[in-house]
Design a protein around this motif. Structure first.
Motif, PDB file in Angstrom:
ATOM      1  N   PRO A  29     -11.079  -4.654  18.213  1.00 50.64           N
ATOM      2  CA  PRO A  29     -12.171  -4.425  19.162  1.00 50.64           C
ATOM      3  C   PRO A  29     -12.450  -2.941  19.356  1.00 50.64           C
ATOM      4  CG  PRO A  29     -10.152  -5.034  20.309  1.00 50.64           C
ATOM      5  CD  PRO A  29      -9.876  -5.209  18.853  1.00 50.64           C
ATOM      6  N   ALA A  30     -13.707  -2.620  19.644  1.00 50.08           N
ATOM      7  CA  ALA A  30     -14.068  -1.238  19.941  1.00 50.08           C
ATOM      8  C   ALA A  30     -13.479  -0.830  21.284  1.00 50.08           C
ATOM      9  CB  ALA A  30     -15.591  -1.101  19.967  1.00 50.08           C
ATOM     10  N   LYS A  31     -13.117   0.427  21.374  1.00 48.30           N
ATOM     11  CA  LYS A  31     -12.570   0.961  22.621  1.00 48.30           C
ATOM     12  C   LYS A  31     -13.448   2.111  23.081  1.00 48.30           C
ATOM     13  CE  LYS A  31      -7.894  -0.300  21.176  1.00 48.30           C
ATOM     14  NZ  LYS A  31      -6.539   0.184  20.806  1.00 48.30           N
ATOM     15  N   GLU A  32     -13.077   2.729  24.172  1.00 48.25           N
ATOM     16  CA  GLU A  32     -13.848   3.868  24.688  1.00 48.25           C
ATOM     17  C   GLU A  32     -13.905   4.963  23.637  1.00 48.25           C
ATOM     18  OE1 GLU A  32     -15.001   4.823  27.932  1.00 48.25           O
ATOM     19  OE2 GLU A  32     -14.780   2.835  28.802  1.00 48.25           O
ATOM     20  N   GLY A  33     -15.077   5.534  23.432  1.00 47.61           N
ATOM     21  CA  GLY A  33     -15.210   6.620  22.478  1.00 47.61           C
ATOM     22  C   GLY A  33     -15.588   6.117  21.092  1.00 47.61           C
ATOM     23  N   PHE A  34     -15.429   6.982  20.112  1.00 44.88           N
ATOM     24  CA  PHE A  34     -15.822   6.675  18.733  1.00 44.88           C
ATOM     25  C   PHE A  34     -14.676   5.994  18.007  1.00 44.88           C
ATOM     26  CE2 PHE A  34     -18.562   6.851  15.246  1.00 44.88           C
ATOM     27  CZ  PHE A  34     -17.906   7.345  14.118  1.00 44.88           C
ATOM     28  N   ASN A  35     -14.906   4.813  17.481  1.00 44.02           N
ATOM     29  CA  ASN A  35     -13.854   4.020  16.862  1.00 44.02           C
ATOM     30  C   ASN A  35     -14.066   3.907  15.357  1.00 44.02           C
ATOM     31  OD1 ASN A  35     -11.993   2.307  18.909  1.00 44.02           O
ATOM     32  ND2 ASN A  35     -13.944   2.836  19.841  1.00 44.02           N
ATOM     33  N   VAL A  36     -13.269   4.598  14.609  1.00 47.38           N
ATOM     34  CA  VAL A  36     -13.288   4.479  13.154  1.00 47.38           C
ATOM     35  C   VAL A  36     -11.846   4.375  12.669  1.00 47.38           C
ATOM     36  CG1 VAL A  36     -13.923   5.537  10.954  1.00 47.38           C
ATOM     37  CG2 VAL A  36     -15.412   5.823  12.941  1.00 47.38           C
ATOM     38  N   ARG A  37     -11.575   3.370  11.854  1.00 51.11           N
ATOM     39  CA  ARG A  37     -10.225   3.245  11.269  1.00 51.11           C
ATOM     40  C   ARG A  37     -10.353   3.354   9.758  1.00 51.11           C
ATOM     41  NH1 ARG A  37      -6.917  -1.369   9.993  1.00 51.11           N
ATOM     42  NH2 ARG A  37      -8.454  -2.728  11.022  1.00 51.11           N
ATOM     43  N   ASN A  38      -9.591   4.263   9.185  1.00 53.65           N
ATOM     44  CA  ASN A  38      -9.601   4.494   7.742  1.00 53.65           C
ATOM     45  C   ASN A  38      -8.347   3.897   7.114  1.00 53.65           C
ATOM     46  OD1 ASN A  38     -12.045   6.213   7.448  1.00 53.65           O
ATOM     47  ND2 ASN A  38     -10.897   7.588   8.779  1.00 53.65           N
ATOM     48  N   VAL A  39      -8.542   3.110   6.068  1.00 49.40           N
ATOM     49  CA  VAL A  39      -7.435   2.494   5.339  1.00 49.40           C
ATOM     50  C   VAL A  39      -7.517   2.941   3.882  1.00 49.40           C
ATOM     51  CG1 VAL A  39      -6.388   0.324   4.575  1.00 49.40           C
ATOM     52  CG2 VAL A  39      -7.395   0.494   6.879  1.00 49.40           C
ATOM     53  N   MET A  40      -6.438   3.515   3.384  1.00 52.99           N
ATOM     54  CA  MET A  40      -6.375   3.926   1.980  1.00 52.99           C
ATOM     55  C   MET A  40      -5.401   2.999   1.262  1.00 52.99           C
ATOM     56  SD  MET A  40      -7.197   6.050  -0.512  1.00 52.99           S
ATOM     57  CE  MET A  40      -7.784   7.593   0.192  1.00 52.99           C
ATOM     58  N   LEU A  41      -5.911   2.169   0.341  1.00 51.39           N
ATOM     59  CA  LEU A  41      -5.066   1.227  -0.384  1.00 51.39           C
ATOM     60  C   LEU A  41      -4.321   1.953  -1.511  1.00 51.39           C
ATOM     61  CD1 LEU A  41      -7.441  -1.861  -0.609  1.00 51.39           C
ATOM     62  CD2 LEU A  41      -5.711  -1.354   1.118  1.00 51.39           C
ATOM     63  N   GLU A  42      -3.050   1.639  -1.665  1.00 48.73           N
ATOM     64  CA  GLU A  42      -2.244   2.273  -2.701  1.00 48.73           C
ATOM     65  C   GLU A  42      -2.653   1.786  -4.090  1.00 48.73           C
ATOM     66  OE1 GLU A  42       1.901   1.682  -2.052  1.00 48.73           O
ATOM     67  OE2 GLU A  42       1.833   2.336   0.044  1.00 48.73           O
ATOM     68  N   PRO A  43      -2.383   2.597  -5.113  1.00 51.43           N
ATOM     69  CA  PRO A  43      -2.646   2.145  -6.488  1.00 51.43           C
ATOM     70  C   PRO A  43      -1.791   0.930  -6.835  1.00 51.43           C
ATOM     71  CG  PRO A  43      -2.243   4.515  -6.408  1.00 51.43           C
ATOM     72  CD  PRO A  43      -1.874   3.972  -5.065  1.00 51.43           C
ATOM     73  N   HIS A  44      -2.227   0.186  -7.813  1.00 54.21           N
ATOM     74  CA  HIS A  44      -1.466  -0.940  -8.337  1.00 54.21           C
ATOM     75  C   HIS A  44      -0.155  -0.414  -8.931  1.00 54.21           C
ATOM     76  CE1 HIS A  44      -0.549  -4.572 -10.634  1.00 54.21           C
ATOM     77  NE2 HIS A  44      -1.491  -5.191  -9.941  1.00 54.21           N
ATOM     78  N   THR A  45       0.929  -1.192  -8.787  1.00 61.81           N
ATOM     79  CA  THR A  45       2.232  -0.696  -9.251  1.00 61.81           C
ATOM     80  C   THR A  45       2.305  -0.525 -10.764  1.00 61.81           C
ATOM     81  OG1 THR A  45       3.117  -2.951  -9.290  1.00 61.81           O
ATOM     82  CG2 THR A  45       3.520  -1.638  -7.312  1.00 61.81           C
ATOM     83  N   LEU A  46       1.482  -1.262 -11.521  1.00 64.94           N
ATOM     84  CA  LEU A  46       1.492  -1.088 -12.974  1.00 64.94           C
ATOM     85  C   LEU A  46       0.770   0.190 -13.398  1.00 64.94           C
ATOM     86  CD1 LEU A  46       0.843  -4.723 -14.261  1.00 64.94           C
ATOM     87  CD2 LEU A  46       3.001  -3.466 -14.230  1.00 64.94           C
ATOM     88  N   TRP A  47       0.099   0.837 -12.448  1.00 64.79           N
ATOM     89  CA  TRP A  47      -0.609   2.076 -12.755  1.00 64.79           C
ATOM     90  C   TRP A  47      -0.062   3.264 -11.966  1.00 64.79           C
ATOM     91  CZ3 TRP A  47      -3.216   4.699 -16.038  1.00 64.79           C
ATOM     92  CH2 TRP A  47      -3.920   5.838 -15.636  1.00 64.79           C
ATOM     93  N   GLY A  48       0.254   3.057 -10.687  1.00 64.64           N
ATOM     94  CA  GLY A  48       0.718   4.148  -9.844  1.00 64.64           C
ATOM     95  C   GLY A  48       2.133   4.585 -10.184  1.00 64.64           C
ATOM     96  N   ASP A  49       2.594   5.607  -9.485  1.00 65.51           N
ATOM     97  CA  ASP A  49       3.920   6.176  -9.710  1.00 65.51           C
ATOM     98  C   ASP A  49       4.868   5.622  -8.648  1.00 65.51           C
ATOM     99  OD1 ASP A  49       6.046   7.679 -10.581  1.00 65.51           O
ATOM    100  OD2 ASP A  49       5.366   9.539  -9.640  1.00 65.51           O
ATOM    101  N   PHE A  50       5.703   4.660  -9.034  1.00 68.08           N
ATOM    102  CA  PHE A  50       6.605   4.010  -8.091  1.00 68.08           C
ATOM    103  C   PHE A  50       8.030   4.077  -8.629  1.00 68.08           C
ATOM    104  CE2 PHE A  50       2.472   2.204  -7.294  1.00 68.08           C
ATOM    105  CZ  PHE A  50       2.422   2.080  -5.912  1.00 68.08           C
ATOM    106  N   PRO A  51       9.024   4.170  -7.732  1.00 64.62           N
ATOM    107  CA  PRO A  51      10.413   4.242  -8.210  1.00 64.62           C
ATOM    108  C   PRO A  51      10.880   2.910  -8.774  1.00 64.62           C
ATOM    109  CG  PRO A  51      10.352   4.074  -5.810  1.00 64.62           C
ATOM    110  CD  PRO A  51       8.936   4.255  -6.262  1.00 64.62           C
ATOM    111  N   PRO A  52      11.814   2.948  -9.734  1.00 67.80           N
ATOM    112  CA  PRO A  52      12.359   1.702 -10.286  1.00 67.80           C
ATOM    113  C   PRO A  52      13.251   0.993  -9.279  1.00 67.80           C
ATOM    114  CG  PRO A  52      13.563   3.585 -11.129  1.00 67.80           C
ATOM    115  CD  PRO A  52      12.410   4.148 -10.343  1.00 67.80           C
ATOM    116  N   LYS A  53      13.469  -0.288  -9.507  1.00 61.45           N
ATOM    117  CA  LYS A  53      14.330  -1.061  -8.625  1.00 61.45           C
ATOM    118  C   LYS A  53      15.794  -0.686  -8.816  1.00 61.45           C
ATOM    119  CE  LYS A  53      11.441  -5.144  -7.951  1.00 61.45           C
ATOM    120  NZ  LYS A  53      10.196  -4.648  -8.536  1.00 61.45           N
ATOM    121  N   ILE A  54      16.532  -0.672  -7.734  1.00 59.60           N
ATOM    122  CA  ILE A  54      17.979  -0.456  -7.785  1.00 59.60           C
ATOM    123  C   ILE A  54      18.622  -1.766  -8.218  1.00 59.60           C
ATOM    124  CG2 ILE A  54      20.019   0.082  -6.404  1.00 59.60           C
ATOM    125  CD1 ILE A  54      18.102   1.678  -4.547  1.00 59.60           C
ATOM    126  N   PRO A  55      19.433  -1.775  -9.279  1.00 59.37           N
ATOM    127  CA  PRO A  55      20.018  -3.033  -9.761  1.00 59.37           C
ATOM    128  C   PRO A  55      20.881  -3.709  -8.692  1.00 59.37           C
ATOM    129  CG  PRO A  55      20.301  -1.276 -11.383  1.00 59.37           C
ATOM    130  CD  PRO A  55      19.825  -0.626 -10.122  1.00 59.37           C
TER     131      PRO A  55
END
Length: 409
Positions: free
Chosen positions: A109-135
């Motif tokens: 819901p909107a609240k007092e003042g200017f309401n903007v929410r920015n969401v930045m989605l992460e890259p896909h794991t097959l493309w982005g830089d992600f650490p390997p799993k710990i065995p």
């Protein structure tokens, strides 16, 4: 627009009220090119909170069905506005060729003042830089009688509590996510919807087994934590709040979400670790390797046995928590009668309070044309194959939405 984008993907935006599935009708949605801000589409949501589907350019399909050095998906920005609600701007919405991407926009819901929410989605794991799993060992010690919960058999939980960071990061938030929504999110974060169906199934089964092992063994709660799993790829698997969901992967999850991998002689789902098989190697399933094997004609079980051994097999959890009634194995269709039909009619009536396109039904226990049409509309709204029948996937989808809209969760 990138001139190398010679493929075409489709996008639908679904606008809802916060974490509730309730739709926002009449929301205004703008799709823009992140490269130059050009407006590509301006859309309005219907009574189900959905925009029409639109086609947008993507890289060619060849870039995502085999290992490549280029990013195989396109990204777009989505901005949603509605009277009385915050403005939501989502960056990095992912589109693959020949696939439907569904981007849910959950607006507070909107609240007092200017309401903007920015969401930045992460890259896909097959493309982005992600650490390997710990065995880790694929079979874990089970909790003793002093544990919080000792499950006699694996069950599908209603929720997964996801810790948004490494286990030791006490500042990271926890989120309660419906189990199937969690599995869909992880699968769409870890693999591509353009892959062979059997490769998608093999990967979803590994994700299900990995997750249910964490649930069944109380892995993190046994270490004093208050969550089920993390979104750190070093420890667990990728989970991105609000990420784009690929319809074809979502439908595979709906069909098999109670199934997992195990072995003779163990009483738990296999801790089925996996990695991309390209940048990172592991003692488990290779994601790119599974796609190559599916291209050769192997089915999901044969693919899994290549990585986890010939003695693994699939089984199903006997119980699904958080639903009023379990599916009894009988598909409901035109002409069916009885208490199960009455249950579906009652649940669809409750859902139609939030989704009026579904329409009201007479609760008479007879699966007539009106019930069939309501089921078809439900399947269309919730991105399922439109058969007009209530099978395993549709039964549990209706149950889950019913639970959500009636506040039973």
């Amino acid at each position: 627009m990138n001139p190398a984008y010679i493929g075409r993907g489709t996008l639908q935006v679904v606008v809802t009220v916060g974490d509730d599935p309730s739709p926002i009708q009449g929301a205004r949605v703008r799709v823009t090119d992140p490269a130059d801000g050009a407006v590509l589409a301006e859309l309005t949501t219907d009574s189900s909170g959905q925009t029409e589907t639109i086609e947008l350019p993507t890289p060619p399909i060849e870039d995502s069905i085999a290992e490549s050095d280029v990013r195989p998906y396109a990204t777009y920005n989505v901005t949603a506005t509605a009277e009385g609600f915050e403005t939501l701007h989502i960056s990095g919405v992912q589109l693959l060729p020949d696939s439907l991407s569904v981007q849910r926009s959950s607006m507070g819901p909107a609240k007092e003042g200017f309401n903007v929410r920015n969401v930045m989605l992460e890259p896909h794991t097959l493309w982005g830089d992600f650490p390997p799993k710990i065995p880790e060992d694929e079979v874990k010690p089970l909790p003793d009688a002093g544990g919080l919960v000792v499950l006699p058999k694996p069950v599908v939980p209603e929720f997964i509590v996801v810790h948004m960071g490494v286990p030791s990061d006490s500042s990271a938030p926890n989120h309660w996510i419906f189990f199937r929504d969690y599995i869909k999110n992880v699968a769409c974060s870890e693999i591509y919807s353009t892959w062979q169906t059997e490769a998608i199934k093999a990967n979803v089964l590994a994700i299900l087994s990995f997750t249910l092992n964490r649930v069944f063994t109380e892995w993190y709660r046994g270490k004093g934590y208050d969550f089920t799993i993390t979104n750190s790829t070093a420890y667990d698997q990728s989970f991105v709040m609000g990420r784009t969901i690929f319809e074809s992967i979502s439908q595979v999850v709906d069909d098999i979400f109670t199934t997992y991998i195990t072995r003779e002689g163990i009483s738990q789902p296999l801790f089925a670790q996996y990695c991309d098989g390209r940048r990172v190697q592991c003692n488990g399933l290779s994601q790119w390797g599974s796609q190559a094997l599916a291209e050769q004609g192997l089915d999901a079980v044969s693919i899994l046995r290549r990585y986890y051994g010939s003695d693994i097999y699939l089984t199903t959890a006997e119980k699904v928590e958080g639903v009023p009634m379990s599916f009894n194995g009988q598909v409901l269709s035109l002409g069916s009668q009885g208490e199960d039909v009455r249950t579906i009619q009652s649940q669809l009536n409750a859902i139609s309070n939030n989704f009026p396109a579904i329409g009201k039904l007479r609760v008479d226990g007879v699966y007539g044309p009106a019930t069939q049409q309501s089921v078809l509309t439900f399947q269309q709204v919730f991105h399922m194959p439109q058969t007009g029948e209530v099978d395993f996937a549709t039964w549990y989808s209706i149950s889950n939405i019913y639970v959500a809209v009636t506040g039973m969760a």
